[in-house]
Design an enzyme around this catalytic site. Sequence first.
Site, PDB file in Angstrom:
ATOM      1  N   ASP A  94       0.824  -1.215   0.000  1.00 25.98           N
ATOM      2  CA  ASP A  94       0.000   0.000   0.000  1.00 25.98           C
ATOM      3  C   ASP A  94       0.862   1.270   0.000  1.00 25.98           C
ATOM      4  O   ASP A  94       2.091   1.193  -0.076  1.00 25.98           O
ATOM      5  CB  ASP A  94      -0.935  -0.071   1.231  1.00 25.98           C
TER       6      ASP A  94
ATOM      7  N   ASP B 191     -10.303   3.364  -3.572  1.00 22.85           N
ATOM      8  CA  ASP B 191     -10.977   2.154  -3.061  1.00 22.85           C
ATOM      9  C   ASP B 191     -12.396   1.994  -3.590  1.00 22.85           C
ATOM     10  O   ASP B 191     -13.158   2.946  -3.666  1.00 22.85           O
ATOM     11  CB  ASP B 191     -11.046   2.214  -1.533  1.00 22.85           C
TER      12      ASP B 191
HETATM   13  C1  GAL Z   1      -6.230   1.110   1.191  1.00 25.40           C
HETATM   14  C2  GAL Z   1      -6.283   0.115   0.058  1.00 25.40           C
HETATM   15  C3  GAL Z   1      -7.355  -0.905   0.368  1.00 25.40           C
HETATM   16  C4  GAL Z   1      -7.032  -1.580   1.689  1.00 25.40           C
HETATM   17  C5  GAL Z   1      -6.851  -0.553   2.788  1.00 25.40           C
HETATM   18  C6  GAL Z   1      -6.374  -1.185   4.079  1.00 25.40           C
HETATM   19  O1  GAL Z   1      -5.246   2.042   0.946  1.00 25.40           O
HETATM   20  O2  GAL Z   1      -6.557   0.793  -1.140  1.00 25.40           O
HETATM   21  O3  GAL Z   1      -7.478  -1.825  -0.680  1.00 25.40           O
HETATM   22  O4  GAL Z   1      -5.874  -2.353   1.532  1.00 25.40           O
HETATM   23  O5  GAL Z   1      -5.927   0.436   2.406  1.00 25.40           O
HETATM   24  O6  GAL Z   1      -6.202  -0.229   5.091  1.00 25.40           O
END
Ligand code: GAL
Length: 376
Positions: free
Chosen positions: A127, A184
């Site tokens: 991430d 997301d």
């Molecule tokens: C976001 C990511 C998601 C998930 C989330 C977890 O940045 O895009 O898919 O992994 O973090 O905190």
Amino acid sequence: MYPKKPPMGFNTWNTFGENINDEMIRQTADAMVEKGLLAAGYEYLVIDDCWSERKRDAVTDKIVPDKNKFPKGMKAVSDYVHSKGLKFGMYSCAGVRTCADYPGSYDHEFLDAKTFAEYGADFLKYDFCYKPEHAHGPLLYRRISMALQSSGRDILLSACNWGCDDVHDWIRSTGAGMFRSTGDISDNFVSFRDIFLSQVDNLKCSGYGCFNDIDMLTVGMHNRGNVAAAGCSDLEYRTEFALWCMAGAPLMLGCDVCSIDDTTLKLVTNPYLLRINQDAACRQMFTVHSECDNLRNVYARLLSENEIAILMTNLADDDCRLWFPFDELGLPVSAGKGLHLTDAFTGADAGVVKEYHYIPLKAHDCAVYLAKVVEV
Ligand code: GAL
């Protein structure tokens, strides 16, 4: 590890968020096998954010699994997942903390890659939260890629920087096997529609070795879980799955596979749609016809064995009739050719059509065909 086809699997985030533990991972692994998902190609079981303690180990500086969620440690979980014939995926972050505020891998890349290799990980989602301002995004993905390559295990790098820093221009060069290109997803029609439309022109840099990841599927979630946001009808989920397949995107299930309903299971194991998604040629789809500000479009994608995949979408809010003139595909009337169509949802023979295809489509619905050029 450079994947030859869009990776397929399950990821905990969409449904479970922080509510993950040893037991639910084992149950998920069992369900992936028993319900035929592994046999259909869903091979990765990926644990997303919130798996670790809030702090690194004071002595070793390693990230450590949450003792309450994973009392037997992560190697035990990974061994179980492997014993089912599945591959095991972990999660970390290029910044100092993960998005949900657990330790990130910034400046710990080589130690953490080694830790993941010790767990027996085959996949790492990486991430982009809490990245120090001065740190160069592309360099951080190069670093973790180097760390994974020298970890002693073959680990697929799944980059997740949400499309920042012109990711399409450089991500393939880092060694990532897939890369998130959007923010997301949440469980509603507009969310998956806009994510898909935002990447139509970016699919040219997706393919063999490095695939454009338009996020984990919400198909079958029915507004339950971590990214619930109104939910979708079965018709809308069917459209979502068709869009992801046509885009050649990684297929990571986000619904609870232990309680997956029959309609969803049938959809996500549909052999025609999966054949389109997993086609070895990895050619990008292109737009052959567009109406209604891009909401009613026809897309085509050349597949191996002289097949063509066709997707006709009605992503607008009213029912319509959609027209697809074959001339725009490269089949002028003068060629004297037609298309023999197979309905990808049902496998039914949809006959031979010449010059054009003109069909009714309900709001938010789509039609998908496998086509062959034939004499008429
Ligand atoms: C976001 C990511 C998601 C998930 C989330 C977890 O940045 O895009 O898919 O992994 O973090 O905190």
